[in-house]
Write a protein that holds these residues in place. Structure first.
Motif, PDB file in Angstrom:
ATOM      1  N   GLU A 191      -2.829   3.352  -6.175  1.00  0.00           N
ATOM      2  CA  GLU A 191      -3.931   4.313  -6.291  1.00  0.00           C
ATOM      3  C   GLU A 191      -5.072   3.815  -7.158  1.00  0.00           C
ATOM      4  OE1 GLU A 191      -2.502   8.380  -7.322  1.00  0.00           O
ATOM      5  OE2 GLU A 191      -0.534   7.480  -6.981  1.00  0.00           O
ATOM      6  N   VAL A 192      -4.735   3.166  -8.271  1.00  0.00           N
ATOM      7  CA  VAL A 192      -5.795   2.772  -9.199  1.00  0.00           C
ATOM      8  C   VAL A 192      -6.143   1.293  -9.022  1.00  0.00           C
ATOM      9  CG1 VAL A 192      -5.240   4.552 -10.900  1.00  0.00           C
ATOM     10  CG2 VAL A 192      -4.182   2.291 -11.081  1.00  0.00           C
ATOM     11  N   VAL A 193      -7.365   0.960  -9.446  1.00  0.00           N
ATOM     12  CA  VAL A 193      -7.898  -0.389  -9.234  1.00  0.00           C
ATOM     13  C   VAL A 193      -7.006  -1.464  -9.850  1.00  0.00           C
ATOM     14  CG1 VAL A 193      -9.781  -1.933  -9.902  1.00  0.00           C
ATOM     15  CG2 VAL A 193     -10.290   0.317  -8.966  1.00  0.00           C
ATOM     16  N   SER A 194      -6.540  -1.227 -11.070  1.00  0.00           N
ATOM     17  CA  SER A 194      -5.738  -2.270 -11.726  1.00  0.00           C
ATOM     18  C   SER A 194      -4.459  -2.531 -10.947  1.00  0.00           C
ATOM     19  CB  SER A 194      -5.418  -1.880 -13.169  1.00  0.00           C
ATOM     20  OG  SER A 194      -4.704  -0.667 -13.220  1.00  0.00           O
ATOM     21  N   HIS A 195      -3.843  -1.477 -10.446  1.00  0.00           N
ATOM     22  CA  HIS A 195      -2.615  -1.644  -9.674  1.00  0.00           C
ATOM     23  C   HIS A 195      -2.913  -2.423  -8.390  1.00  0.00           C
ATOM     24  CE1 HIS A 195       1.131   0.443  -7.715  1.00  0.00           C
ATOM     25  NE2 HIS A 195       1.344  -0.830  -7.962  1.00  0.00           N
ATOM     26  N   GLN A 196      -3.991  -2.039  -7.706  1.00  0.00           N
ATOM     27  CA  GLN A 196      -4.382  -2.738  -6.483  1.00  0.00           C
ATOM     28  C   GLN A 196      -4.639  -4.216  -6.751  1.00  0.00           C
ATOM     29  OE1 GLN A 196      -7.823  -0.484  -5.346  1.00  0.00           O
ATOM     30  NE2 GLN A 196      -6.633   1.273  -4.623  1.00  0.00           N
ATOM     31  N   LEU A 197      -5.420  -4.478  -7.799  1.00  0.00           N
ATOM     32  CA  LEU A 197      -5.800  -5.877  -8.060  1.00  0.00           C
ATOM     33  C   LEU A 197      -4.628  -6.697  -8.591  1.00  0.00           C
ATOM     34  CD1 LEU A 197      -9.423  -5.465  -9.455  1.00  0.00           C
ATOM     35  CD2 LEU A 197      -8.723  -6.420  -7.249  1.00  0.00           C
ATOM     36  N   MET A 198      -3.731  -6.065  -9.328  1.00  0.00           N
ATOM     37  CA  MET A 198      -2.568  -6.816  -9.812  1.00  0.00           C
ATOM     38  C   MET A 198      -1.655  -7.208  -8.654  1.00  0.00           C
ATOM     39  SD  MET A 198      -1.657  -5.036 -13.472  1.00  0.00           S
ATOM     40  CE  MET A 198      -0.558  -6.342 -14.062  1.00  0.00           C
ATOM     41  N   LEU A 199      -1.564  -6.333  -7.661  1.00  0.00           N
ATOM     42  CA  LEU A 199      -0.793  -6.701  -6.470  1.00  0.00           C
ATOM     43  C   LEU A 199      -1.533  -7.773  -5.672  1.00  0.00           C
ATOM     44  CD1 LEU A 199       0.361  -3.124  -5.376  1.00  0.00           C
ATOM     45  CD2 LEU A 199       1.860  -4.967  -6.165  1.00  0.00           C
ATOM     46  N   ARG A 200      -2.839  -7.544  -5.444  1.00  0.00           N
ATOM     47  CA  ARG A 200      -3.600  -8.471  -4.598  1.00  0.00           C
ATOM     48  C   ARG A 200      -3.731  -9.857  -5.244  1.00  0.00           C
ATOM     49  NH1 ARG A 200      -9.090  -6.866  -2.876  1.00  0.00           N
ATOM     50  NH2 ARG A 200      -8.821  -8.879  -1.873  1.00  0.00           N
ATOM     51  N   ALA A 201      -3.858  -9.900  -6.565  1.00  0.00           N
ATOM     52  CA  ALA A 201      -4.026 -11.190  -7.241  1.00  0.00           C
ATOM     53  C   ALA A 201      -2.683 -11.879  -7.507  1.00  0.00           C
ATOM     54  CB  ALA A 201      -4.781 -10.993  -8.557  1.00  0.00           C
ATOM     55  N   GLY A 202      -1.598 -11.295  -6.983  1.00  0.00           N
ATOM     56  CA  GLY A 202      -0.294 -11.943  -7.162  1.00  0.00           C
ATOM     57  C   GLY A 202       0.183 -11.916  -8.599  1.00  0.00           C
ATOM     58  N   MET A 203      -0.128 -10.836  -9.316  1.00  0.00           N
ATOM     59  CA  MET A 203       0.318 -10.733 -10.711  1.00  0.00           C
ATOM     60  C   MET A 203       1.670 -10.047 -10.840  1.00  0.00           C
ATOM     61  SD  MET A 203      -3.188  -9.778 -12.745  1.00  0.00           S
ATOM     62  CE  MET A 203      -2.352  -9.724 -14.328  1.00  0.00           C
ATOM     63  N   ILE A 204       1.886  -9.042  -9.993  1.00  0.00           N
ATOM     64  CA  ILE A 204       3.151  -8.290 -10.073  1.00  0.00           C
ATOM     65  C   ILE A 204       3.663  -7.982  -8.679  1.00  0.00           C
ATOM     66  CG2 ILE A 204       2.745  -7.168 -12.312  1.00  0.00           C
ATOM     67  CD1 ILE A 204       1.810  -4.668 -10.706  1.00  0.00           C
ATOM     68  N   ARG A 205       4.930  -7.678  -8.570  1.00  0.00           N
ATOM     69  CA  ARG A 205       5.532  -7.147  -7.364  1.00  0.00           C
ATOM     70  C   ARG A 205       6.499  -6.045  -7.754  1.00  0.00           C
ATOM     71  NH1 ARG A 205       1.890  -9.152  -5.389  1.00  0.00           N
ATOM     72  NH2 ARG A 205       1.799 -10.701  -3.722  1.00  0.00           N
ATOM     73  N   LYS A 206       6.507  -5.016  -6.938  1.00  0.00           N
ATOM     74  CA  LYS A 206       7.397  -3.888  -7.203  1.00  0.00           C
ATOM     75  C   LYS A 206       8.837  -4.251  -6.826  1.00  0.00           C
ATOM     76  CE  LYS A 206       7.927   0.901  -5.681  1.00  0.00           C
ATOM     77  NZ  LYS A 206       7.236   1.988  -4.956  1.00  0.00           N
ATOM     78  N   LEU A 207       9.770  -3.990  -7.726  1.00  0.00           N
ATOM     79  CA  LEU A 207      11.185  -4.187  -7.409  1.00  0.00           C
ATOM     80  C   LEU A 207      11.797  -2.847  -7.004  1.00  0.00           C
ATOM     81  CD1 LEU A 207      13.799  -5.849  -7.351  1.00  0.00           C
ATOM     82  CD2 LEU A 207      14.043  -5.411  -9.797  1.00  0.00           C
ATOM     83  N   ALA A 208      11.420  -1.802  -7.710  1.00  0.00           N
ATOM     84  CA  ALA A 208      11.854  -0.435  -7.395  1.00  0.00           C
ATOM     85  C   ALA A 208      10.857   0.466  -8.113  1.00  0.00           C
ATOM     86  CB  ALA A 208      13.276  -0.192  -7.882  1.00  0.00           C
ATOM     87  N   SER A 209      10.969   1.767  -7.906  1.00  0.00           N
ATOM     88  CA  SER A 209      10.022   2.697  -8.507  1.00  0.00           C
ATOM     89  C   SER A 209       9.908   2.461 -10.015  1.00  0.00           C
ATOM     90  CB  SER A 209      10.506   4.126  -8.228  1.00  0.00           C
ATOM     91  OG  SER A 209       9.712   5.033  -8.954  1.00  0.00           O
ATOM     92  N   GLY A 210       8.696   2.098 -10.471  1.00  0.00           N
ATOM     93  CA  GLY A 210       8.479   1.900 -11.900  1.00  0.00           C
ATOM     94  C   GLY A 210       9.065   0.624 -12.468  1.00  0.00           C
ATOM     95  N   LEU A 211       9.514  -0.283 -11.602  1.00  0.00           N
ATOM     96  CA  LEU A 211      10.082  -1.568 -12.049  1.00  0.00           C
ATOM     97  C   LEU A 211       9.319  -2.696 -11.370  1.00  0.00           C
ATOM     98  CD1 LEU A 211      13.909  -0.799 -11.700  1.00  0.00           C
ATOM     99  CD2 LEU A 211      12.487  -0.625 -13.743  1.00  0.00           C
ATOM    100  N   TYR A 212       8.725  -3.574 -12.145  1.00  0.00           N
ATOM    101  CA  TYR A 212       7.905  -4.644 -11.592  1.00  0.00           C
ATOM    102  C   TYR A 212       8.343  -6.013 -12.065  1.00  0.00           C
ATOM    103  CZ  TYR A 212       4.922  -1.029  -9.845  1.00  0.00           C
ATOM    104  OH  TYR A 212       4.464   0.055  -9.144  1.00  0.00           O
ATOM    105  N   THR A 213       8.344  -6.953 -11.124  1.00  0.00           N
ATOM    106  CA  THR A 213       8.520  -8.363 -11.467  1.00  0.00           C
ATOM    107  C   THR A 213       7.143  -8.924 -11.775  1.00  0.00           C
ATOM    108  OG1 THR A 213      10.489  -8.662 -10.102  1.00  0.00           O
ATOM    109  CG2 THR A 213       9.170 -10.634 -10.555  1.00  0.00           C
ATOM    110  N   TRP A 214       7.044  -9.667 -12.874  1.00  0.00           N
ATOM    111  CA  TRP A 214       5.787 -10.342 -13.213  1.00  0.00           C
ATOM    112  C   TRP A 214       5.790 -11.716 -12.565  1.00  0.00           C
ATOM    113  CZ3 TRP A 214       1.729  -8.373 -16.264  1.00  0.00           C
ATOM    114  CH2 TRP A 214       1.933  -7.072 -16.715  1.00  0.00           C
ATOM    115  N   LEU A 215       4.891 -11.920 -11.632  1.00  0.00           N
ATOM    116  CA  LEU A 215       4.747 -13.229 -10.996  1.00  0.00           C
ATOM    117  C   LEU A 215       4.018 -14.154 -11.978  1.00  0.00           C
ATOM    118  CD1 LEU A 215       3.833 -12.238  -7.326  1.00  0.00           C
ATOM    119  CD2 LEU A 215       6.067 -12.637  -8.353  1.00  0.00           C
ATOM    120  N   PRO A 216       3.989 -15.466 -11.686  1.00  0.00           N
ATOM    121  CA  PRO A 216       3.435 -16.414 -12.650  1.00  0.00           C
ATOM    122  C   PRO A 216       2.042 -16.044 -13.181  1.00  0.00           C
ATOM    123  CG  PRO A 216       4.571 -17.589 -10.921  1.00  0.00           C
ATOM    124  CD  PRO A 216       4.606 -16.144 -10.528  1.00  0.00           C
TER     125      PRO A 216
END
Lengths: 571, 571
Positions: free
Chosen positions: A19-44
């Protein structure tokens, strides 16, 4: 780093569930990936930023004299019973039992663990002041995790705890942490403000939040136009909007208002100035009051400040509004027709309402209002409190200028706990006079993962993220055009990569066989602050092209000067 | 760091519940404190060491081309069902449900999470090889946590996972990690060995453990006296102790042995050479065998290697010995009288037993043994396997030298997983020919917290820890004698502290008002490698005293030369 040996993982499309820009850009820029609700893997790429934020925080907290420790993520439940927080935290405190059915929790914070440690390790005032911190994984089982790492369940937090022999010491420890926070956020290149915060139920004598200013922020911050005053709207004091109560100019009259169930309808239908209307809100009373319900009266154009209301000893905490049934049972009228005149309930009046004359309010009869009410003459005033949210244009409570509002994202909090935990957990030391002294505690938190998201909310454009230099995943990108066809370009790119790396600059060298357009948009999406474009055409003229991500400026720079140019551009 | 502003937390007494030296010294030196069974808080001194170990590992793993990520500590249970490991892990895998009753686990390792990530993020062979790692908190709900952080429940682990298109690529990734581990442990100044390890039930083509050598180690390592051969005793191949079976020289005779229930009793009562006796052990057979029980026959002075036995397709896994009741029901005799002659069960013979002539064994009748048994003549030989542990003096399986045994503490493991996880989780990419290829995986772990304990097991004396320079919490201690009485000592100490700190050296400046003896023993307990003693007496002669923690040497050093001297001593 070469992109060919890196996990770039950029996405062209914006994922649906962000929903929010930071979430969108963190996904698009390959910064994070969702593992489960509220749990994220930090990519390099994400982790590189996270580590920089962490390092800056660590250095400044160290400089403030705090000492780093590391406490377990898994904590015994019994410690939470000792302070009574096991109940207060509710289902956000994730509980489980181990193989021997002993109860544990996943740490959302560590006041209990650190207080238990200090009561064992510290025995004399000579060992004080002491400030212990950690940067550690925390877990809060949010009912509705959202906005990516902005409100995730597992997150990284810097949490510090100071221990002092007296309030003066606590104030010093608190001030040192305030300064450390400022230095850390300054170094990160963020536009932030320390603001007064509500210290609410915990009590304690002072509390400030640190907010990164961004339009998408969930919090409203009140600033003075003419001083340093800044406060979370929850906390910002609302002053009375008149110096004193004017004398009545109208008689009180009972008016039929069958179609006016709201202030807006009343104002519109009877052409009343909204500043001459009041709202009467029924809320559950606390045990302090000899009634189940208490009324709160604020001006028609103002909003109830729920935190201020909740902090009143007369009001039940958490705040609970009375239902329509309860209201009808008490006064025989609905919530649209309530008012102070003839009310058989205790009530509290907002400061501004207390200095308002000739006002209108419900008559506690459905479809009827009184107009021209005046305190003293028509109804006794009684208890006056600050009940409302400030609004833009209000005089600032500091006495200088007026209030303006901005949105912020809370990234840090500093808190004078006093003896709240140390008393319950019997954490004391021998004082200079040989007597036991319960310690004065402060606690201090920075949401490390949240800082990353907040920085993006504040620093982005339609092409992607715009990192401040200090927390960029890479400081410089090298984009060679058609490197795989031009030996000259390849040689220049390799040489420059080696030179910049040797100079201690973190470079992302895009050595993929991709079209220049793909490479440019990936580097923009990633938000690398400085890009050097290497191509045959500009090399014919002896130049590379320098691109600044924030300004968008493109400058030809002589090949021989490029390293110095980059250094001069880095802040 | 000044001790007066630090949390030293040293203890004079050895805590009762600490069994091993590293646990005792970590408590006494103020490195850790127990929060609950298997859960430890890292105090400042401990954390300084932990971070150094972590940093060295990170740098060497980065240099090997792996890329750092960070995965959540909390993982969805369903991923563990996908690979079937949810059952295999048993109660060590800590499970719980969140507020919405969805099942999760605390991560003991991350093969599932990383494989799920790579199957989403990587689609082409062009993105390979890829090696992703993290340094993250792990949790194993050990039945009996002990030895402090050596076998704790919550611990820090570096776990890396490599993905390659083929076995050749996997071998390269594996070799690179092997070298990175060696470089990391070399830099830490540890005496360690990479040793062949059992790859057991997971299969895969190769596996090595990294052991820090220490007398207190739980593992036995077999080395060759004349080559680089080194293997965990679980894995070390035991060769036949004779080139071929000698011809019989004795007749087989049935002997009454009513008081010989063990090999030791048999050998003693009948003056038999122990190398001419055998033990017959009954274990549960696997489904491969047309019987419930299978016998394993090893020489009287040898030990069964349970891992080797378990890896045989004929033996049930996990290994389970038959009970005395089961044995009696099958052969009518007790476990002290078993042997191959006349046995109505399948049996497997150890390599050395297969080349032993004229041997004694139980007669499968209580109180009776056969002496002078010979294979072929008295009983058919059948299946021969490597069943026993190597012993010191055995020929090394590498063909050079003989076996010697040392104890080690496992601190790392590298493992060629092959397609074990990638197949189950369908993790593949498009190969060069456009067809889907299931990836070859390797996994690699270092127990970061355990390295700290292992380093202490290897480096200590009766006074405390002796840190290698690279992982010492502080490199230099300054101990001023009676500083609070001598202005000259104080000035010199402050000046030296400033100089060393400015030179980038980590100094612990003991500025407490303590007797010199207390300060010396604290610095020795902490294991600071280099100590500078500043006192009026040596200053009269223009010197400070330098003390080396490892050698114990004390040297007067001219005051002007001390910084250079310290630098020259630091390795």
């Amino acid at each position: 780093m070469r992109t060919s040996k890196y996990l770039l993982s950029t996405l062209k499309e914006t994922p649906n569930d962000a929903e929010v820009v930071s979430h969108q850009l963190m996904l698009r820029a390959g910064m994070i990936r969702k593992l489960a609700s509220g749990l994220y893997t930090w990519l390099p790429t994400g982790l590189r930023v996270l580590r920089k934020v962490e390092t800056i925080i660590r250095q400044e907290i160290d400089n403030a004299g705090a000492i780093e420790t590391l406490m377990p993520v898994v904590q015994p439940f019994e410690l939470w019973e000792e302070t009574g927080r096991s109940e207060k935290m509710g289902p956000e405190l994730l509980r489980f039992t181990d193989r021997h059915t002993r109860p544990f929790v996943l740490s959302p914070t560590a006041e209990e663990v650190i207080t238990a440690l200090v009561r064992n390790e510290v025995s004399s005032y000579k060992q004080l002041p002491l400030n212990l911190y950690q940067i550690q994984t925390k877990f809060r089982d949010e009912r509705r995790p959202r906005f990516g790492v902005m409100r995730s369940r597992e997150f990284s937090m810097m949490d510090a705890y100071s221990f002092d022999i007296d309030k003066e010491g606590l104030q010093k420890s608190y001030d040192a942490m305030h300064d450390a926070y400022c230095k850390a956020f300054d170094r990160m290149g963020l536009d932030y403000r320390p603001v007064l915060a509500d210290s609410g139920a915990i009590g304690g004598s002072g509390s400030q939040e640190f907010h990164v200013l961004a339009e998408s922020g969930e919090d409203l911050i009140a600033f003075s136009t003419e001083s340093d005053y800044a406060a979370n709207i929850e906390k910002a004091e609302a002053v009375a909007l008149a110096a004193e109560l004017a004398a009545p100019t109208q008689e009180m009259t009972l008016v039929d208002t069958p179609n006016a169930k709201t202030i807006a309808e009343l104002v519109e239908q009877f052409e009343l100035p909204i500043e001459k209307t009041v709202k009467t809100l029924f809320v559950k009373a606390s045990d302090e009051v000899d009634a189940d319900i208490i009324a709160l009266i604020i001006r028609g154009d103002h909003e109830l400040n729920e935190v201020k209301a909740e902090n009143l000893k007369e009001v039940a905490s958490p705040l609970e509004m009375a239902s329509e049934e309860e209201i009808r049972a008490l006064v025989g009228a609905g919530p649209g027709s309530l008012g102070p005149v003839g009310l058989k309930l205790p009530f509290i009046v907002d400061r501004t309402v207390a200095v308002t004359s000739d006002f209108s309010a419900g008559a506690n009869v459905d479809g009827k209002h009184y107009f021209g009410i005046n305190w003293g003459r028509d109804v006794q005033l009684g208890q006056v409190e600050d009940l409302r949210n400030v609004v833009e244009g209000d005089p600032s409570p500091c006495g200088k200028g007026t209030i303006m509002l901005k949105r912020g994202i809370e990234v840090g909090h500093i808190f004078q706990l006093g003896t709240n935990y140390s008393e319950k957990m019997n954490c004391g030391v021998l004082g200079a006079d040989g007597k036991n002294v319960i310690l004065e505690m402060g606690c201090y938190g920075i949401g490390v993962t949240r800082v990353v998201a907040a920085a993006i909310e504040q620093n982005h454009d339609k092409y992607g993220i715009i990192w401040p230099d200090a927390i960029a995943p890479f400081q410089v990108a090298i984009v060679p055009m058609n490197m795989h066809k031009s030996e000259r370009v390849q040689e220049a790119a390799e040489k420059l990569y080696a030179e910049l790396t040797a100079a201690g600059i973190e470079v992302l060298f895009d050595d993929r066989k991709e079209r220049p357009g793909v490479m440019f948009s990936d580097m923009e999406l990633l938000g690398v602050p400085h890009t050097i474009v290497i191509g045959d055409r500009s090399m014919d003229e002896g130049n590379f092209e320098y691109k600044n991500r924030r300004t968008g400026d493109k400058t030809p720079v002589a090949m021989a000067d490029i390293v110095e140019h980059i250094k001069s551009q880095m802040s």
